[in-house]
Design a protein around this motif. Sequence first.
Motif, mmCIF file in Angstrom:
data_model
loop_
_atom_site.group_PDB
_atom_site.id
_atom_site.type_symbol
_atom_site.label_atom_id
_atom_site.label_comp_id
_atom_site.label_asym_id
_atom_site.label_seq_id
_atom_site.Cartn_x
_atom_site.Cartn_y
_atom_site.Cartn_z
ATOM 1 N N GLU A 29 0.920 -1.182 -0.078
ATOM 2 C CA GLU A 29 0.156 0.081 0.156
ATOM 3 C C GLU A 29 0.810 1.133 0.171
ATOM 4 O OE1 GLU A 29 -3.151 -0.654 2.725
ATOM 5 O OE2 GLU A 29 -3.162 -2.601 2.047
ATOM 6 N N PRO A 30 1.970 1.114 0.700
ATOM 7 C CA PRO A 30 2.807 2.531 0.691
ATOM 8 C C PRO A 30 3.524 2.898 -0.549
ATOM 9 C CG PRO A 30 3.349 1.143 2.713
ATOM 10 C CD PRO A 30 2.374 0.276 1.814
ATOM 11 N N LEU A 31 3.290 1.875 -1.551
ATOM 12 C CA LEU A 31 4.072 1.892 -2.896
ATOM 13 C C LEU A 31 3.536 3.018 -3.850
ATOM 14 C CD1 LEU A 31 4.996 -1.774 -3.968
ATOM 15 C CD2 LEU A 31 6.480 -0.060 -3.096
ATOM 16 N N THR A 32 2.245 3.396 -3.580
ATOM 17 C CA THR A 32 1.580 4.201 -4.267
ATOM 18 C C THR A 32 0.815 5.351 -3.486
ATOM 19 O OG1 THR A 32 -0.460 3.129 -4.409
ATOM 20 C CG2 THR A 32 1.262 2.700 -6.395
ATOM 21 N N HIS A 33 0.337 6.565 -3.984
ATOM 22 C CA HIS A 33 -0.253 7.456 -3.369
ATOM 23 C C HIS A 33 -1.520 7.565 -4.100
ATOM 24 C CE1 HIS A 33 1.464 10.206 -5.911
ATOM 25 N NE2 HIS A 33 2.598 10.117 -5.559
ATOM 26 N N ALA A 114 12.983 5.259 -7.397
ATOM 27 C CA ALA A 114 13.787 4.444 -8.340
ATOM 28 C C ALA A 114 13.145 4.595 -9.609
ATOM 29 C CB ALA A 114 13.499 3.123 -7.995
ATOM 30 N N VAL A 115 13.792 4.239 -10.637
ATOM 31 C CA VAL A 115 13.291 4.329 -12.098
ATOM 32 C C VAL A 115 12.499 3.016 -12.464
ATOM 33 C CG1 VAL A 115 14.860 6.275 -12.814
ATOM 34 C CG2 VAL A 115 15.348 3.864 -13.092
ATOM 35 N N ILE A 116 11.928 3.076 -13.582
ATOM 36 C CA ILE A 116 11.204 1.986 -13.974
ATOM 37 C C ILE A 116 12.375 1.163 -14.704
ATOM 38 C CG2 ILE A 116 9.633 1.094 -15.781
ATOM 39 C CD1 ILE A 116 7.993 3.589 -15.081
ATOM 40 N N GLU A 117 12.117 -0.413 -14.389
ATOM 41 C CA GLU A 117 13.251 -1.281 -14.678
ATOM 42 C C GLU A 117 12.812 -1.925 -16.258
ATOM 43 O OE1 GLU A 117 14.755 -3.973 -12.044
ATOM 44 O OE2 GLU A 117 14.650 -5.523 -13.669
ATOM 45 N N LYS A 118 11.442 -2.115 -16.021
ATOM 46 C CA LYS A 118 10.628 -2.778 -17.238
ATOM 47 C C LYS A 118 9.150 -2.596 -17.168
ATOM 48 C CE LYS A 118 10.679 -7.666 -17.720
ATOM 49 N NZ LYS A 118 11.017 -8.971 -17.601
ATOM 50 N N ASN A 132 -7.995 -10.949 -18.460
ATOM 51 C CA ASN A 132 -7.722 -9.524 -18.242
ATOM 52 C C ASN A 132 -6.342 -9.037 -18.484
ATOM 53 O OD1 ASN A 132 -8.448 -6.856 -17.143
ATOM 54 N ND2 ASN A 132 -8.141 -7.412 -15.141
ATOM 55 N N PRO A 133 -6.230 -8.200 -19.663
ATOM 56 C CA PRO A 133 -4.836 -7.779 -20.080
ATOM 57 C C PRO A 133 -4.527 -6.717 -19.006
ATOM 58 C CG PRO A 133 -6.702 -6.838 -21.409
ATOM 59 C CD PRO A 133 -7.286 -7.788 -20.647
ATOM 60 N N LEU A 134 -3.126 -6.964 -18.600
ATOM 61 C CA LEU A 134 -2.499 -5.934 -17.748
ATOM 62 C C LEU A 134 -1.157 -5.396 -18.409
ATOM 63 C CD1 LEU A 134 -2.821 -8.323 -14.594
ATOM 64 C CD2 LEU A 134 -4.242 -6.386 -15.167
ATOM 65 N N TRP A 135 -0.568 -4.450 -17.592
ATOM 66 C CA TRP A 135 0.719 -3.979 -17.764
ATOM 67 C C TRP A 135 1.422 -4.337 -16.516
ATOM 68 C CZ3 TRP A 135 2.762 -3.536 -22.415
ATOM 69 C CH2 TRP A 135 1.970 -2.983 -23.275
ATOM 70 N N VAL A 136 2.488 -4.788 -16.618
ATOM 71 C CA VAL A 136 3.294 -5.264 -15.308
ATOM 72 C C VAL A 136 4.529 -4.161 -15.401
ATOM 73 C CG1 VAL A 136 4.526 -6.864 -14.040
ATOM 74 C CG2 VAL A 136 2.526 -7.447 -15.328
ATOM 75 N N VAL A 137 4.588 -3.258 -14.427
ATOM 76 C CA VAL A 137 5.652 -2.061 -14.379
ATOM 77 C C VAL A 137 6.597 -2.579 -13.231
ATOM 78 C CG1 VAL A 137 6.026 0.344 -14.371
ATOM 79 C CG2 VAL A 137 3.915 -0.399 -15.175
ATOM 80 N N ARG A 138 7.807 -2.777 -13.498
ATOM 81 C CA ARG A 138 8.647 -3.170 -12.311
ATOM 82 C C ARG A 138 9.553 -1.978 -12.243
ATOM 83 N NH1 ARG A 138 11.068 -8.778 -12.560
ATOM 84 N NH2 ARG A 138 12.952 -7.912 -13.434
ATOM 85 N N PHE A 139 9.835 -1.598 -10.716
ATOM 86 C CA PHE A 139 10.724 -0.471 -10.489
ATOM 87 C C PHE A 139 12.039 -1.135 -10.216
ATOM 88 C CE2 PHE A 139 6.666 1.764 -10.441
ATOM 89 C CZ PHE A 139 6.979 2.930 -10.894
ATOM 90 N N ASP A 140 13.006 -0.373 -10.394
ATOM 91 C CA ASP A 140 14.237 -0.693 -10.079
ATOM 92 C C ASP A 140 14.851 -0.245 -8.641
ATOM 93 O OD1 ASP A 140 16.986 -1.872 -10.419
ATOM 94 O OD2 ASP A 140 17.783 -0.062 -11.417
ATOM 95 N N ASP A 141 13.974 -0.965 -7.709
ATOM 96 C CA ASP A 141 14.432 -0.586 -6.110
ATOM 97 C C ASP A 141 14.666 -1.878 -5.842
ATOM 98 O OD1 ASP A 141 11.815 -1.884 -5.756
ATOM 99 O OD2 ASP A 141 10.918 0.060 -5.354
ATOM 100 N N PHE A 142 15.057 -1.747 -4.516
ATOM 101 C CA PHE A 142 15.763 -2.853 -3.698
ATOM 102 C C PHE A 142 14.792 -3.763 -3.479
ATOM 103 C CE2 PHE A 142 14.128 -2.182 0.524
ATOM 104 C CZ PHE A 142 13.471 -0.798 0.629
ATOM 105 N N ALA A 143 13.480 -3.752 -3.464
ATOM 106 C CA ALA A 143 12.660 -4.709 -3.118
ATOM 107 C C ALA A 143 11.749 -5.296 -4.448
ATOM 108 C CB ALA A 143 11.653 -4.200 -2.140
ATOM 109 N N SER A 144 12.281 -4.756 -5.613
ATOM 110 C CA SER A 144 11.725 -4.973 -6.839
ATOM 111 C C SER A 144 10.104 -4.798 -6.908
ATOM 112 C CB SER A 144 11.733 -6.687 -7.409
ATOM 113 O OG SER A 144 13.135 -6.804 -7.481
ATOM 114 N N ARG A 160 3.132 -5.371 -5.580
ATOM 115 C CA ARG A 160 3.953 -6.522 -5.005
ATOM 116 C C ARG A 160 5.240 -5.983 -5.037
ATOM 117 N NH1 ARG A 160 -0.404 -8.489 -4.407
ATOM 118 N NH2 ARG A 160 -1.414 -10.134 -5.185
ATOM 119 N N HIS A 161 6.048 -6.581 -4.008
ATOM 120 C CA HIS A 161 7.383 -6.531 -4.064
ATOM 121 C C HIS A 161 7.997 -7.642 -3.084
ATOM 122 C CE1 HIS A 161 6.136 -5.684 0.089
ATOM 123 N NE2 HIS A 161 5.835 -4.553 -0.034
ATOM 124 N N ASN A 162 9.159 -7.868 -3.038
ATOM 125 C CA ASN A 162 9.924 -9.004 -2.599
ATOM 126 C C ASN A 162 9.431 -9.615 -1.002
ATOM 127 O OD1 ASN A 162 11.149 -9.155 -4.909
ATOM 128 N ND2 ASN A 162 13.080 -8.518 -4.039
#
Lengths: 219, 333
Positions: A29-33, A114-118, A132-144, A160-162
């Motif tokens: 939950e804290p990943l987004t505002h 962090a910046v977007i990794e993929k 349901n088609p989705l976009w999976v946006v992964r950030f380049d932070d320590f918890a992926s 999601r994160h590690n």
Amino acid sequence: MRFVGLQFILWAVTGLYMVCLDIHFIHGEPLTHPSSVPLQLNDITYSTSHLLEDYPDATAITLVTLLQKPVYRFRSASGQRTVHVVDAITGLPVDLLSQAQARKIAEAAYTGSAVIEKVSPLISRAADGALNPLWVVRFDDFASSTLYIEQQSGRIIRRRHNYWYVFDWMWRLHIMDYDDGENVTNGWLRTVSLVSVLAALSGLTLLILRLARRRRPAL
Amino acid sequence: MMRLLMANWHKWLALLVFMQLLIWLTTGLYFNSLMDSADNVTTERLVQHEGYLPGRQLYPVQAIAAPPPVAISLVWVLGSPYYQFDYNQPLHDYYLKQRRLFNATTGVPWQISPEQIAKIAEQAYSGRATGSKPVLISPPIDDLPRQQNPLWQVRFADEYSTAIYLDALTGHVIKHTNDRQRFDDLMFTLHFMDYSGSGFFNHPLIIVFATATCLLSLSGGYLLIFGSRQRPAAQSATPVTLTINFASTAEPARLEVRPTDTVFNALSKHNIELPSECGGAGTCGKCRVQCSADTPVNDVEHYHLSEQQLASGIRLGCQQLTGTCQQLQLPYR
């Protein structure tokens, strides 16, 4: 006790992990505002009355801002699952989200630095088989940290994160359901819990017996 | 003396957490075997709020006299449409919501009445009891510890004390509960040690207990693997005679024992129980016996006994073999 000892340790260790990490943090939950941009009501030229003329079976209608534009999100009474998005200025259906748009939504919502990794596409299958088609946006932070954005509605539906993956495994070990972690009523857990309760009660009985026993004076 | 340290910790940790450990085990078994939440509330009925929209002329949202919200939803209450202006979008429904409601046909602010709440509650309930007068209650709400918003409460005096909670603004049913559900909730409260009623399991009390339990189970595992002091049993050894003098009687006892047995075990076989908490594992230091002063001393005895005691020949029964300590003295039989 020898029989259930290992599970005792697993319960204690996984339980400790689960109580120590805040459940809202685990859920990402804290990943987004949340969006706090007020709607540009004066831009709206396509009213709710228009919408109902064009889509008479629209239900659960919501007016929100998507990529700086007011849009209607709704479901049709017949096909409850699919979310439709219609532009509140032009009245035209909004296309599926492009990769670049998903990137913009993720960047605007992400609270980290962090910046977007993929950004990769994913077609997720709901329990009822609907795709349901989705976009999976992964950030380049320590918890992926990863955000899952619905292509149809632009909503962020999963965070999601590690730590979440670790938590998920802790939960499976805790309830002894190793395939998907959804069955709390499995037989393994029942057997081991029963034996454990008996082991704990026998321990308590031994303690009481010893305290009650006549004491021989020590040397 | 890792083993003695572990055993000592193990004892005190167990004393601290044993009640909660029993609670965790029994409530865990309850969740696994006895709980069936789906069967708890049988008086719940779906309320049909939605009416027919097409053909209705709705009030334009931009003409409503209110600051622009983050989102607007069209909600239905008892067949009439309303605009819900959301000024925040919390991730959970139980978080504090900032909203305003307007009649979607006229555009004027709208407030639900207790009569309408009573009507919805009645439709949402399939039992025979009649509902109490709706009361708007503020959090904290006992039945819904996480809820941060005020809710309407309607009680039904039936067998299970059913209560229905409804949204303060829209009157939509938030929660249907009864005593069977409350019992399950109590089990969760116990399992999560949530005695302050936070509705969550991330609080200091349970973290302390979980840490203690972790140390308890790990030290238990260590003692299980390294704790047993089994001495090799040599069946062929010739028996020796253990002579015990008692301070209380003049009659000394002579026992035929195996020289590879510990004094503790040898006496125990002849029904002489030395004081002990650990049953001869060498961790409690209670099974003291009086041997001759030149009897060899080991690490465990150094740990438990003072230099003075050692010098006067006091040893631990569980650390001495009958082969090396054949004469000893006890207060009485």
